[in-house]
Design a protein around this motif. Structure first.
Motif, PDB file in Angstrom:
ATOM      1  N   VAL A  22     -44.502  -6.079 -60.127  1.00 45.68           N
ATOM      2  CA  VAL A  22     -44.976  -4.737 -60.453  1.00 45.68           C
ATOM      3  C   VAL A  22     -43.798  -3.843 -60.824  1.00 45.68           C
ATOM      4  N   LEU A  23     -42.664  -4.046 -60.145  1.00 43.91           N
ATOM      5  CA  LEU A  23     -41.402  -3.389 -60.489  1.00 43.91           C
ATOM      6  C   LEU A  23     -40.353  -4.455 -60.730  1.00 43.91           C
ATOM      7  N   LYS A  24     -39.497  -4.215 -61.732  1.00 46.87           N
ATOM      8  CA  LYS A  24     -38.485  -5.212 -62.077  1.00 46.87           C
ATOM      9  C   LYS A  24     -37.114  -4.542 -62.167  1.00 46.87           C
ATOM     10  N   ASN A  25     -36.296  -4.804 -61.180  1.00 46.45           N
ATOM     11  CA  ASN A  25     -34.888  -4.405 -61.236  1.00 46.45           C
ATOM     12  C   ASN A  25     -34.706  -2.923 -61.574  1.00 46.45           C
ATOM     13  N   CYS A  26     -35.392  -2.060 -60.827  1.00 43.80           N
ATOM     14  CA  CYS A  26     -35.362  -0.609 -61.089  1.00 43.80           C
ATOM     15  C   CYS A  26     -34.224   0.063 -60.322  1.00 43.80           C
ATOM     16  N   SER A  27     -33.435   0.842 -61.034  1.00 40.08           N
ATOM     17  CA  SER A  27     -32.360   1.626 -60.418  1.00 40.08           C
ATOM     18  C   SER A  27     -32.419   3.055 -60.945  1.00 40.08           C
ATOM     19  N   PHE A  28     -32.439   4.012 -60.039  1.00 40.06           N
ATOM     20  CA  PHE A  28     -32.385   5.427 -60.420  1.00 40.06           C
ATOM     21  C   PHE A  28     -32.029   6.250 -59.185  1.00 40.06           C
ATOM     22  N   GLU A  29     -31.748   7.534 -59.412  1.00 41.37           N
ATOM     23  CA  GLU A  29     -31.371   8.444 -58.334  1.00 41.37           C
ATOM     24  C   GLU A  29     -32.175   9.732 -58.446  1.00 41.37           C
ATOM     25  N   ILE A  30     -32.460  10.341 -57.299  1.00 36.03           N
ATOM     26  CA  ILE A  30     -33.103  11.655 -57.245  1.00 36.03           C
ATOM     27  C   ILE A  30     -32.244  12.536 -56.355  1.00 36.03           C
ATOM     28  N   TYR A  31     -32.026  13.769 -56.788  1.00 36.85           N
ATOM     29  CA  TYR A  31     -31.081  14.648 -56.101  1.00 36.85           C
ATOM     30  C   TYR A  31     -31.784  15.690 -55.231  1.00 36.85           C
ATOM     31  N   GLU A  32     -31.020  16.284 -54.327  1.00 36.60           N
ATOM     32  CA  GLU A  32     -31.544  17.358 -53.484  1.00 36.60           C
ATOM     33  C   GLU A  32     -32.059  18.498 -54.364  1.00 36.60           C
ATOM     34  N   ASN A  33     -33.212  19.047 -53.983  1.00 37.74           N
ATOM     35  CA  ASN A  33     -33.798  20.215 -54.654  1.00 37.74           C
ATOM     36  C   ASN A  33     -34.130  19.980 -56.121  1.00 37.74           C
ATOM     37  N   GLU A  34     -34.279  18.729 -56.517  1.00 37.99           N
ATOM     38  CA  GLU A  34     -34.592  18.414 -57.908  1.00 37.99           C
ATOM     39  C   GLU A  34     -36.090  18.178 -58.074  1.00 37.99           C
ATOM     40  N   TRP A  35     -36.622  18.615 -59.211  1.00 35.40           N
ATOM     41  CA  TRP A  35     -38.008  18.304 -59.580  1.00 35.40           C
ATOM     42  C   TRP A  35     -37.955  17.223 -60.634  1.00 35.40           C
ATOM     43  N   ILE A  36     -38.467  16.056 -60.293  1.00 38.19           N
ATOM     44  CA  ILE A  36     -38.497  14.942 -61.231  1.00 38.19           C
ATOM     45  C   ILE A  36     -39.938  14.482 -61.401  1.00 38.19           C
ATOM     46  N   ALA A  37     -40.323  14.200 -62.621  1.00 42.37           N
ATOM     47  CA  ALA A  37     -41.653  13.665 -62.911  1.00 42.37           C
ATOM     48  C   ALA A  37     -41.520  12.183 -63.247  1.00 42.37           C
ATOM     49  N   ILE A  38     -42.395  11.370 -62.666  1.00 42.20           N
ATOM     50  CA  ILE A  38     -42.436   9.940 -62.985  1.00 42.20           C
ATOM     51  C   ILE A  38     -43.753   9.685 -63.709  1.00 42.20           C
ATOM     52  N   ILE A  39     -43.664   9.233 -64.949  1.00 40.93           N
ATOM     53  CA  ILE A  39     -44.863   9.063 -65.758  1.00 40.93           C
ATOM     54  C   ILE A  39     -44.957   7.626 -66.258  1.00 40.93           C
ATOM     55  N   GLY A  40     -46.155   7.257 -66.654  1.00 38.31           N
ATOM     56  CA  GLY A  40     -46.370   5.915 -67.183  1.00 38.31           C
ATOM     57  C   GLY A  40     -47.862   5.628 -67.235  1.00 38.31           C
ATOM     58  N   HIS A  41     -48.241   4.621 -68.006  1.00 32.60           N
ATOM     59  CA  HIS A  41     -49.645   4.233 -68.098  1.00 32.60           C
ATOM     60  C   HIS A  41     -50.090   3.614 -66.775  1.00 32.60           C
ATOM     61  N   ASN A  42     -51.395   3.449 -66.602  1.00 27.91           N
ATOM     62  CA  ASN A  42     -51.911   2.796 -65.399  1.00 27.91           C
ATOM     63  C   ASN A  42     -51.341   1.387 -65.301  1.00 27.91           C
ATOM     64  N   GLY A  43     -50.830   1.058 -64.113  1.00 29.43           N
ATOM     65  CA  GLY A  43     -50.243  -0.265 -63.908  1.00 29.43           C
ATOM     66  C   GLY A  43     -48.778  -0.363 -64.282  1.00 29.43           C
ATOM     67  N   SER A  44     -48.151   0.772 -64.619  1.00 31.36           N
ATOM     68  CA  SER A  44     -46.739   0.742 -65.032  1.00 31.36           C
ATOM     69  C   SER A  44     -45.777   0.650 -63.854  1.00 31.36           C
ATOM     70  N   GLY A  45     -46.277   0.894 -62.637  1.00 35.00           N
ATOM     71  CA  GLY A  45     -45.422   0.791 -61.455  1.00 35.00           C
ATOM     72  C   GLY A  45     -45.090   2.108 -60.789  1.00 35.00           C
ATOM     73  N   LYS A  46     -45.576   3.219 -61.351  1.00 35.64           N
ATOM     74  CA  LYS A  46     -45.166   4.528 -60.824  1.00 35.64           C
ATOM     75  C   LYS A  46     -45.696   4.800 -59.410  1.00 35.64           C
ATOM     76  N   SER A  47     -46.950   4.439 -59.131  1.00 37.08           N
ATOM     77  CA  SER A  47     -47.488   4.669 -57.780  1.00 37.08           C
ATOM     78  C   SER A  47     -46.866   3.724 -56.760  1.00 37.08           C
ATOM     79  N   THR A  48     -46.470   2.545 -57.201  1.00 36.96           N
ATOM     80  CA  THR A  48     -45.749   1.621 -56.311  1.00 36.96           C
ATOM     81  C   THR A  48     -44.414   2.235 -55.893  1.00 36.96           C
ATOM     82  N   ILE A  49     -43.753   2.918 -56.819  1.00 34.94           N
ATOM     83  CA  ILE A  49     -42.501   3.615 -56.489  1.00 34.94           C
ATOM     84  C   ILE A  49     -42.738   4.629 -55.378  1.00 34.94           C
ATOM     85  N   ALA A  50     -43.835   5.392 -55.470  1.00 37.90           N
ATOM     86  CA  ALA A  50     -44.150   6.392 -54.444  1.00 37.90           C
ATOM     87  C   ALA A  50     -44.321   5.736 -53.078  1.00 37.90           C
ATOM     88  N   LYS A  51     -45.058   4.632 -53.023  1.00 34.63           N
ATOM     89  CA  LYS A  51     -45.294   3.952 -51.745  1.00 34.63           C
ATOM     90  C   LYS A  51     -44.006   3.353 -51.183  1.00 34.63           C
TER      91      LYS A  51
END
Length: 279
Positions: A22-51
């Motif tokens: 569902v996710l393949k070799n994902c690397s990223f960073e989120i910073y303090e007090n930052e607003w980041i949006a994660i978007i993608g089609h259904n099944g792209s892996g975005k809700s798995t990232i949240a969990k």
């Protein structure tokens, strides 16, 4: 310079050995007090990232660092104190018989003193514009009101990160606007990291940065304006393009030289007015 708060280091995940990643070799960073949006089609892996961020799932490969701690079974309760989550269906999060009971629930579980609970109930219901409904039964609320109460319930335990996982998906356009206005105010007031997960590009214009997922991989990472400029590529991976972006293209094809990539109607009108003033 802001500090890193969440790090995904070469994270891969699948729900079973028989299923694809569902996710393949994902690397990223989120910073303090930052607003980041994660978007993608259904099944792209975005809700798995949240969990994975909230310790509802653990990666099979790679590691996740939140506030300096690796997410695992030993650190999970510390992680969940820092990371609050609001889901698509608010009914799944209600446990109290009244709005104030629901906001109190998480604090009761953590042993907050009663005086502090009373203070936080008032403070957080006020923050989301629901203080007048404190004695209302949750099932009597509209969808947008329920989501605002769900946000207040999470804020009451003072998370450092707030995740909205498709939190507006079940709402009508007015309800969506209310929730996005609410989270914008909350992020500004509480100075927390805000992560909005959605497939609706209309919702990402206020974010500082956008992470685009496609088939379990990071397809792009940029500002909303830079992402919206890639209209055809977004369509190819199954994402709708905001109406303002479509209208801007139509105006350009009609010979109107709009140089910027407007994010909303106000910016487009301002560009058109500037062009008109020059002629």
């Amino acid at each position: 310079m802001r500090n890193k708060f969440i790090e995904f280091r070469n994270v891969s995940f699948r729900y079973s050995d028989e299923e694809p990643w569902v996710l393949k070799n994902c690397s990223f960073e989120i910073y303090e007090n930052e607003w980041i949006a994660i978007i993608g089609h259904n099944g792209s892996g975005k809700s798995t990232i949240a969990k994975l961020m909230n310790g509802l799932l653990f990666p099979q490969e790679g590691e996740i660092i939140i506030n300096g701690q690796q997410v695992n079974e030993e650190t999970i309760w510390d992680i969940r104190r820092d990371v609050g989550m609001v889901f698509q269906n608010p009914d799944n999060q209600f446990v109290g018989t009244t709005v104030q009971d629901d906001v109190a629930f998480g604090m009761e579980n953590r042993g907050f003193p009663r005086a502090e609970m009373v203070k936080r109930i008032e403070q957080n219901l006020t923050a989301v514009g629901m203080q007048e409904y404190r004695l209302t039964e949750p099932h009597r609320l509209s969808g947008g009101q329920k989501q605002r109460v769900a946000i207040a319930s999470v804020l009451a335990i003072s998370p450092k990160v707030l995740i909205l996982d498709e939190a507006t998906a079940m709402l009508d356009p007015k309800g969506r606007m209310e929730i996005m206005r609410t989270v914008s105010n909350v992020q500004e007031e509480y100075k927390l990291s805000l992560i909005t997960i959605t497939h609706d590009l209309q919702e990402v214009v206020q974010a500082e940065r956008v992470l685009v997922m496609n088939k379990g991989e990071i397809w792009d990472e940029a500002t909303p304006r830079e992402i919206f400029a890639k209209k055809e590529a977004l369509r190819e991976i199954g994402l709708d393009v905001p109406f303002v972006a479509i209208l801007t293209d139509e105006l350009k094809q009609a010979g109107i030289s709009i140089t910027n990539e407007p994010l909303n109607q106000e910016e487009l009108l301002e560009d058109l007015w500037t062009l008109h003033s020059r002629t």
